[in-house]
Each structure stands twice: as structure tokens, then as C-alpha cells.
Write an enzyme that holds these catalytic residues in place. Structure first.
Site, PDB file in Angstrom:
ATOM      1  N   CYS A 111       2.042-101.137  15.652  1.00  0.00           N
ATOM      2  CA  CYS A 111       0.813-101.433  14.891  1.00  0.00           C
ATOM      3  C   CYS A 111       1.009-101.385  13.382  1.00  0.00           C
ATOM      4  O   CYS A 111       0.112-101.762  12.633  1.00  0.00           O
ATOM      5  CB  CYS A 111      -0.289-100.479  15.327  1.00  0.00           C
ATOM      6  SG  CYS A 111      -0.487-100.490  17.100  1.00  0.00           S
ATOM      7  N   HIS A 253      -5.540-101.268  10.463  1.00  0.00           N
ATOM      8  CA  HIS A 253      -5.221-101.615  11.852  1.00  0.00           C
ATOM      9  C   HIS A 253      -6.429-101.249  12.714  1.00  0.00           C
ATOM     10  O   HIS A 253      -6.991-100.145  12.595  1.00  0.00           O
ATOM     11  CB  HIS A 253      -3.964-100.856  12.298  1.00  0.00           C
ATOM     12  CG  HIS A 253      -3.770-100.871  13.767  1.00  0.00           C
ATOM     13  ND1 HIS A 253      -3.806-102.035  14.498  1.00  0.00           N
ATOM     14  CD2 HIS A 253      -3.566 -99.864  14.663  1.00  0.00           C
ATOM     15  CE1 HIS A 253      -3.634-101.738  15.773  1.00  0.00           C
ATOM     16  NE2 HIS A 253      -3.483-100.440  15.903  1.00  0.00           N
ATOM     17  N   ASN A 283      -7.561-103.306  20.488  1.00  0.00           N
ATOM     18  CA  ASN A 283      -6.393-103.049  19.646  1.00  0.00           C
ATOM     19  C   ASN A 283      -5.329-104.097  19.971  1.00  0.00           C
ATOM     20  O   ASN A 283      -4.772-104.096  21.064  1.00  0.00           O
ATOM     21  CB  ASN A 283      -5.897-101.627  19.955  1.00  0.00           C
ATOM     22  CG  ASN A 283      -4.623-101.262  19.227  1.00  0.00           C
ATOM     23  OD1 ASN A 283      -3.951-102.106  18.656  1.00  0.00           O
ATOM     24  ND2 ASN A 283      -4.286 -99.981  19.263  1.00  0.00           N
TER      25      ASN A 283
END
Ligand code: ACO
Length: 326
Positions: A111, A253, A283
Site C-alpha cells: 500500500c 491510502h 482497500n
């Protein structure tokens, strides 16, 4: 010499799964998922692949920049979930786009990957090695997700985002990046091709075994994120002698709404400066920052001259923040 983003693009599969769909697979509820994460639905690949999504996002970024693929001399793809091991995803994207003059390679930092791809491109542009970079984050996390684990399957989604970065003569900012391999077990996934004895020769029957899918200590990752991201942002602003008042947007993020809210609170900044789209995508690891950047760009929310912070965190552990002027 530095670089400036002059175009963005993104792609998400049309197939979606909402929280009610997830509740048919594991013991959970729409209410629980929304309250603890903010996620409402996620896009999941069907025909698409990490490479096809990356190529489409890249094409859209080039169109947005008004540039031809032949002008690109560097393609970086950040991914932990490529459908190809060899050749790298970036070379496959090059082939799809016809970016014949580009040097291509992949980056793997989960990420934090897009922030590191951006920093890598900026370093090359600053040193004059390349002039026009296409940086892409693309992930098919649904392939790595354990759909029987309610601690993780509620979180992730698939998609891709891209940006074209062009060399230009303006002030360069110093990024902040950190890694801590000693805490890597908090978020891990064993390769299906690992024959070291840990994984052994893989029987197709074992393909979906837990060890080949993402394993996460959710609480540990949560604690790490809410502590490390504000520290990295403070360090970034101090290093570059920039005040918080000068920052128009913090593009974080998109892992969990509560993480974003906690970072805003710890920084003493208004949540209005922290756009979110995780409710729509979940996500998407290294794709989340460029997808959000593209949405904001297309909505006309990003104005030339605005200072923007990008901040990523995730497996490794890795984390970092970069400052850019739109
Ligand atoms: N539905 C219902 N109940 C659940 C679920 C679920 N999906 N998941 C866990 N629970 C239960 C647990 O069993 C536990 O029950 P108990 O108290 O009876 O034992 C209770 O809910 C609380 O569990 P926690 O794990 O403490 O829940 P938490 O509030 O921490 O939320 C979550 C879990 C959403 C995973 C959170 O920890 C989180 O978001 N962590 C960060 C994850 C993250 O951002 N990861 C990505 C990093 S990026 C990358 O590199 C890929």
C-alpha cells in the site's frame, strides 16, 4: 529539475460486491463493516487482470495529459498482485500501449507502492535520466483474499490508477519514507511458487490454503498506521519547511475510514482536507491513492499551485509521505 503530474487515469471492474454479498460468505453484517471500516462495496475482477487494468488506467492518464505513449520513457507499475511473474507488468503495459521508447519495471511495496513509484519517477526526472514517466498502481487483491476470513475479506477490492509525470523546472520537495521488516509478520502472504520448504511443492488441491492468501493482524496494522502516518507527515512538512495551513489536500491510502479520521485528528487538521472514496472501492492497496487522485482531478477539485500530501502505509512494514504541487 523535478516533475509535475500532468495527467491522471483510473479503472475499476464493473462487477461489484456490496457488504450484503460479503455477509453471505462470512459471519458479518453491512452495519459492522460500515461502522468499523467505512467500506460499502468493492469492485472485483471478472475478465480483467492486473495488467489489463493497469494498461487501461495508463491509457486514460495519457489521454488526460494529452500525450502519446511514444513520448513516455519510463513506465513503473506498483503491484503485489500481478497476473504475470514474467515479464513484468510494466513491460506488458508497454506492449498494450505501444510505449516503445519506455524503460519498464515493477515495484512491490504493497500500500506504500504508489508513493514509492512516484518518488522513484521524481528522482529519475530530477536527475535528467528520463523526461516523461507513467506511474501506475494496479491490484487484483481478490486473488489473494481469503474469502473465508471475515477479518480480511471485508476490506479489499480491485482496481488501478495512473499518473503521467513530466520533468519540469520548479521547486523539488524531499519525500519521507520508512521500512521496518522486523514487523513484517503483521501483514503477509506466502508465494504459491515458494519451494523453500515453507510452502513445499504446491498441490493444486492446496491452492486456496490459507498460507497462500493474505494474513493480517488487523489491530497491529491499525495501531501502526494511526501512529506512523501522522509522524511521517509531520516529518515531511518539517523537512520541506511547509506549514499545515499551506496544504490543500492529504491524499491517504484508503484502508479504513477510522484510520483516515484518526490521522486527521492527530495532525489537528480538518477532515475536509482528507478526501475518501474507500466506501466505493475498499482497500485497493497501491491503486488507492492514484484512483482517488484521478477522481479528484476529474471533478476539478485539484487547482494548479495547490500543495498536496500523498501518504501510504502497509505491508513490509512500509510507510511514507510525499509533497507535490499540482
Ligand atoms: N464482522 C463482524 N465481526 C467481526 C468481523 C467482521 N467482519 N471481524 C472481526 N469481528 C469481531 C472480532 O471477532 C471481535 O470479536 P470479539 O470481541 O468477540 O473477539 C470484534 O469483532 C473486534 O475485532 P477486532 O479485530 O478488534 O476489530 P477492529 O475494530 O480492529 O476491526 C479491522 C478490524 C477492520 C480489520 C481493523 O483492525 C482494521 O481496519 N485494521 C487495519 C487493517 C488495514 O488497514 N490493513 C491494510 C493495510 S494495507 C496493505 O498493505 C494491504
Amino acid at each position: 529539475m523535478t516533475g509535475k503530474i500532468c495527467g491522471t487515469g483510473s479503472f475499476a471492474p464493473s462487477f461489484t460486491m456490496d457488504n450484503h454479498d460479503i455477509a453471505k460468505l462470512v459471519e458479518t453484517s453491512d452495519e459492522w463493516i460500515q461502522e468499523r471500516t467505512g467500506v460499502v462495496r468493492r469492485h472485483i475482477i471478472r475478465e480483467e487482470t492486473t495488467v489489463s487494468m493497469a494498461a487501461e488506467a495508463g491509457k486514460r492518464a495519457l489521454d488526460n495529459a494529452g500525450m502519446s505513449a511514444k513520448e513516455i520513457d519510463l513506465i513503473l507499475v506498483s503491484t503485489i498482485s500481478s497476473n504475470v511473474v514474467l515479464p513484468c507488468a510494466a513491460c506488458e503495459v508497454q506492449k498494450e500501449l505501444g510505449a516503445v521508447h519506455a524503460t519498464c519495471f515493477d515495484l512491490s511495496a504493497a500500500c506504500t507502492g504508489f508513493v514509492l513509484a512516484y518518488n522513484t519517477a521524481m528522482a529519475y526526472l530530477a536527475s535528467g535520466v528520463y523526461q516523461n514517466a507513467l506511474i501506475i498502481g494496479s491490484e487484483s487483491l481478490s486473488n489473494l483474499t481469503n474469502w473465508e476470513d471475515r477479518g480480511t475479506c471485508i476490506l479489499f477490492g480491485d482496481g488501478a490508477g495512473a499518473a503521467v509525470v513530466r520533468a519540469c523546472d520548479q521547486k523539488a520537495y524531499i519525500p519521507v519514507t520508512h521500512s521496518d521488516g522486523a514487523r513484517g509478520a503483521a501483514l503477509s502472504c506466502t508465494s504459491r511458487y515458494d519451494k523453500s520448504g515453507l510452502a513445499g511443492n504446491v498441490d493444486p488441491q492446496e491452492w486456496m490454503e490459507d498460507r497462500y492468501l493474505m494474513q493480517m493482524d488487523g489491530r497491529a496494522v491499525f495501531k501502526f498506521a494511526v501512529k506512523s502516518v501522522p509522524q511521517a507527515v509531520e516529518e515531511l512538512l518539517e523537512k520541506n519547511q511547509v506549514e499545515k495551513e499551506e496544504i490543500a489536500w492529504y491524499i491517504l491510502h484508503q484502508a479504513n475510514r477510522r484510520i483516515v479520521e484518526s490521522v486527521a485528528k492527530r495532525l489537528g487538521e480538518s477532515i475536509e482536507k482528507f478526501p475518501m472514496n474507500l466506501q466505493e472501492y475498499g482497500n485497493t492497496s497501491s491503486a488507492s491513492i492514484p484512483i482517488l487522485l484521478d477522481e479528484m482531478n476529474r471533478k476539478g477539485l485539484l487547482k494548479r499551485g495547490q500543495k498536496i500530501v500523498l501518504a501510504g502505509f502497509g505491508a513490509g512494514l512500509t510507510w511514507g509521505a510525499s509533497l507535490l504541487e499540482w
